[in-house]
Scaffold this motif. Structure first.
Motif, PDB file in Angstrom:
ATOM      1  N   THR A 199       1.787   6.714  -6.777  1.00 13.90           N
ATOM      2  CA  THR A 199       0.688   7.925  -6.934  1.00 13.90           C
ATOM      3  C   THR A 199       1.322   9.102  -6.744  1.00 13.90           C
ATOM      4  O   THR A 199       0.724  10.229  -7.719  1.00 13.90           O
ATOM      5  N   GLU A 200       1.497   9.390  -5.417  1.00 11.35           N
ATOM      6  CA  GLU A 200       1.674  10.748  -5.193  1.00 11.35           C
ATOM      7  C   GLU A 200       3.282  11.542  -5.685  1.00 11.35           C
ATOM      8  O   GLU A 200       3.178  13.032  -6.279  1.00 11.35           O
ATOM      9  N   GLU A 251       0.577   4.286  -2.620  1.00  8.85           N
ATOM     10  CA  GLU A 251       0.054   5.360  -2.333  1.00  8.85           C
ATOM     11  C   GLU A 251       1.729   6.049  -2.838  1.00  8.85           C
ATOM     12  O   GLU A 251       1.551   7.268  -3.120  1.00  8.85           O
ATOM     13  N   THR A 285       0.848  -1.218  -0.265  1.00  6.45           N
ATOM     14  CA  THR A 285      -0.001  -0.107  -0.142  1.00  6.45           C
ATOM     15  C   THR A 285       1.158   1.352   0.140  1.00  6.45           C
ATOM     16  O   THR A 285       0.638   2.226  -0.562  1.00  6.45           O
ATOM     17  N   ILE A 310      -1.494   4.864 -10.802  1.00 11.05           N
ATOM     18  CA  ILE A 310      -0.525   4.020 -11.298  1.00 11.05           C
ATOM     19  C   ILE A 310      -0.410   3.218 -12.145  1.00 11.05           C
ATOM     20  O   ILE A 310       0.839   3.184 -12.230  1.00 11.05           O
ATOM     21  N   ALA A 355      -9.183   8.152 -10.355  1.00  9.60           N
ATOM     22  CA  ALA A 355      -8.063   8.608  -9.221  1.00  9.60           C
ATOM     23  C   ALA A 355      -7.206   7.890  -8.883  1.00  9.60           C
ATOM     24  O   ALA A 355      -5.822   7.990 -10.062  1.00  9.60           O
ATOM     25  N   LYS A 356      -6.963   7.113  -8.010  1.00 11.18           N
ATOM     26  CA  LYS A 356      -6.303   5.739  -7.954  1.00 11.18           C
ATOM     27  C   LYS A 356      -5.496   5.111  -8.450  1.00 11.18           C
ATOM     28  O   LYS A 356      -4.338   5.340  -8.975  1.00 11.18           O
ATOM     29  N   THR A 357      -6.648   4.634  -9.482  1.00  9.33           N
ATOM     30  CA  THR A 357      -5.823   2.996 -10.047  1.00  9.33           C
ATOM     31  C   THR A 357      -5.313   3.985 -11.402  1.00  9.33           C
ATOM     32  O   THR A 357      -4.426   3.085 -11.836  1.00  9.33           O
TER      33      THR A 357
END
Length: 188
Positions: free
Chosen positions: A22-23, A19, A15, A99, A94-96
């Motif tokens: 992504t950031e 994260e 995780t 990534i 947004a997240k996937t």
């Protein structure tokens, strides 16, 4: 981890890895950052994953956020449309989506990561094979049809639209690409 081996806090590590990817993007992702975010000692990470690419690859392979449910709608068309809608949600989430974009961009210049992504997509194809086996049994696909080619065509169209063109594919687009590919795969 699929074989049950790995550090006790593998999910927290994965995780944290995703994260940070992504950031900060691939270049900003570091093993030290993952250690700090997950609360795991850096030496533990290096014991299991000798490089950032190996760690990211493991995170991608084991990430629950990329899980797909393999549909069984009773028809090849229905199964493919359902599967592609799931893939579309992953690519545009947004997240996937962030990534996927960061990992694919990095893989172009990172052979170790490219190898891991190849394994990731190979694993996905092995999960999708029952769709094509059922379709052949129902007479919807001729023997000898290459499932990998069909998924490359279908998935490639979604990836191109979502990640390269930066457009969110609409539901009608999923139907259109399934129609085009199935017409091409039909018995002449």
């Amino acid at each position: 981890m699929p074989d049950g081996r790995g550090p006790r806090r593998a999910q927290e590590i994965f995780t944290a890895t995703l994260e940070l990817l992504t950031e900060l993007g691939y270049d900003g992702l570091t093993v030290e950052g993952v250690a700090a975010r997950s609360g795991v000692n850096k030496t533990t990470l290096y014991r299991w994953w000798p490089s950032k690419d190996a760690l990211l690859g493991a995170a991608l392979l084991d990430a629950r956020i990329f899980e797909l449910s393999i549909p069984d709608t009773g028809s090849l068309r229905g199964d493919l449309e359902s599967l592609l809608r799931q893939v579309n949600r992953l690519l545009t989430g947004a997240k996937t989506g962030a990534i996927a974009s960061a990992a694919l961009s990095a893989a172009l210049h990172r052979p170790e990561l490219a190898t891991v992504l190849g394994a990731f997509f190979g694993d996905r194809l092995s999960q999708e094979l029952p769709i094509f086996d059922r379709a052949r049994a129902r007479g919807e696909l001729p023997d000898g049809t290459d499932p990998r080619l069909l998924m490359d065509l279908l998935g490639g169209a979604l990836w191109m639209r979502a990640l390269i063109r930066q457009e969110a594919p609409k539901p009608a687009f999923v139907r259109e690409i399934v129609d085009v590919v199935l017409r091409g795969a039909a018995v002449a």
